[in-house]
Design a protein around this motif. Structure first.
Motif, short mmCIF file in Angstrom:
data_model
loop_
_atom_site.label_atom_id
_atom_site.label_comp_id
_atom_site.label_asym_id
_atom_site.label_seq_id
_atom_site.Cartn_x
_atom_site.Cartn_y
_atom_site.Cartn_z
N TRP A 8 0.84 -1.21 0.00
CA TRP A 8 0.00 0.00 0.00
C TRP A 8 0.87 1.26 0.00
O TRP A 8 0.57 2.23 -0.71
N LEU A 9 1.95 1.24 0.78
CA LEU A 9 2.83 2.40 0.84
C LEU A 9 3.57 2.63 -0.48
O LEU A 9 3.88 3.77 -0.84
N SER A 10 3.90 1.55 -1.18
CA SER A 10 4.66 1.67 -2.43
C SER A 10 3.77 1.88 -3.64
O SER A 10 4.28 2.07 -4.75
N ARG A 11 2.45 1.84 -3.46
CA ARG A 11 1.54 1.96 -4.60
C ARG A 11 1.71 3.28 -5.35
O ARG A 11 1.73 3.27 -6.60
N PRO A 12 1.86 4.43 -4.69
CA PRO A 12 2.04 5.68 -5.46
C PRO A 12 3.27 5.66 -6.37
O PRO A 12 3.24 6.15 -7.50
N VAL A 13 4.39 5.07 -5.86
CA VAL A 13 5.61 5.02 -6.67
C VAL A 13 5.41 4.12 -7.88
O VAL A 13 5.77 4.47 -9.01
N ARG B 187 2.58 3.33 -9.28
CA ARG B 187 1.62 3.94 -10.20
C ARG B 187 2.31 5.00 -11.05
O ARG B 187 2.06 5.11 -12.26
N ALA B 188 3.21 5.79 -10.44
CA ALA B 188 3.93 6.81 -11.19
C ALA B 188 4.85 6.18 -12.24
O ALA B 188 4.96 6.68 -13.36
N GLU C 158 2.66 5.05 -15.14
CA GLU C 158 2.25 6.17 -15.99
C GLU C 158 3.41 6.68 -16.83
O GLU C 158 3.25 7.06 -17.98
#
Length: 263
Positions: free
Chosen positions: A248-253, A255-256, A259
């Motif tokens: 969950w904590l690594s999801r933003p990285v 996702r970036a 993209e």
């Protein structure tokens, strides 16, 4: 089947096998969760696991990076060096660490010779962490190397040609692209270390045991199969919860990165 059947047996035993007359089907879980000694052991296990994972990452990252930039012959030597532990028995390696860390071993002899005094690492958490890092390091290096080889180094050259310092280009371009490899290696090491038994049993002591040793003691020495099953299942749930938190904590990285690849 080879995983599910023993797991089902442990699950059943944790609700049906009791050391004393039961007051309810959850007695084994209640005993574990309300026992301050067991909670201390769980905290120690998680702490040692996080430290070993971090140390493996710190040591493995530059090693894997060097493997991507050296000549093919040197890369072959480095791969052989990291694979060398797999060619020897784990017991042989652990006995070697016992000899190295003991009071009159080569480590203390070398420290005494240079005037640093002796250190007592055998039977301590630090000794367990040191031996575990040695055993688990290949499991961090290999996924990292597989990930780093897929990074297009021309991206760093492009960043440098646009005025970025090499350190900035590495931190802003190369390092984020290596996150999948870091997560893969860290996950493998973390899972192994949470249930590691032989290294803590050989290099640690009963005063600073980890939860895997406690499970073995409950089953093999105290014949408390229910308590052992409850501890094993709670360890599995704790490991899954910590991995879920990390995902969950690594999801933003991630996702970036996804993209960025699509763009």
């Amino acid at each position: 089947m080879f995983f599910a059947y023993p797991l089902a047996q442990m699950f059943q035993a944790s609700f049906t096998d009791f050391v004393v007359d039961p007051h309810g089907t959850w007695d084994n879980y209640t005993w574990f969760l309300t026992n301050s000694v067991q909670r201390t052991i769980v905290v120690r296990t998680v702490t040692v696991t996080l430290v070993v994972t971090a140390l493996c990452l710190v040591l493995a990252y530059p090693y894997a990076y060097m493997m991507t930039v050296v000549s093919p012959r040197m890369r072959l030597i480095m791969v052989a060096a990291i694979m060398l532990p797999f060619w020897t028995s784990l017991l042989v390696r652990l006995y070697a660490w016992v000899i190295i860390l003991q009071g009159n071993g080569p480590l203390n002899t070398t420290l005494d010779r240079f005037g640093f005094g002796s250190v007592n690492l055998l039977g301590t958490v630090e000794g367990v962490a040191l031996g575990s890092v040695h055993v688990l390091l290949p499991f961090m290096v290999l996924p990292l190397y597989a990930s780093l080889t897929n990074i297009d180094r021309r991206l760093m050259d492009a960043a440098i040609s646009l005025g970025a310092r090499p350190s900035v280009a590495f931190a802003r371009v190369y390092l984020p692209l290596s996150v999948p490899g870091v997560l893969a290696g860290s996950t493998i090491v973390f899972i192994f270390m949470m249930g590691f038994y032989f290294t803590p049993a050989f290099l640690g002591s009963s005063r600073n045991s980890l939860i895997s040793e406690q499970i073995v003691d409950q089953v093999s020495q105290l014949l408390a199969f229910g308590r052992g099953g409850a501890m094993a299942l709670l360890l599995l749930l704790l490991t899954l919860a910590l991995l879920g938190l990390a995902a969950w904590l690594s999801r933003p990285v991630l996702r970036a990165l996804g993209e960025g690849e699509r763009s």
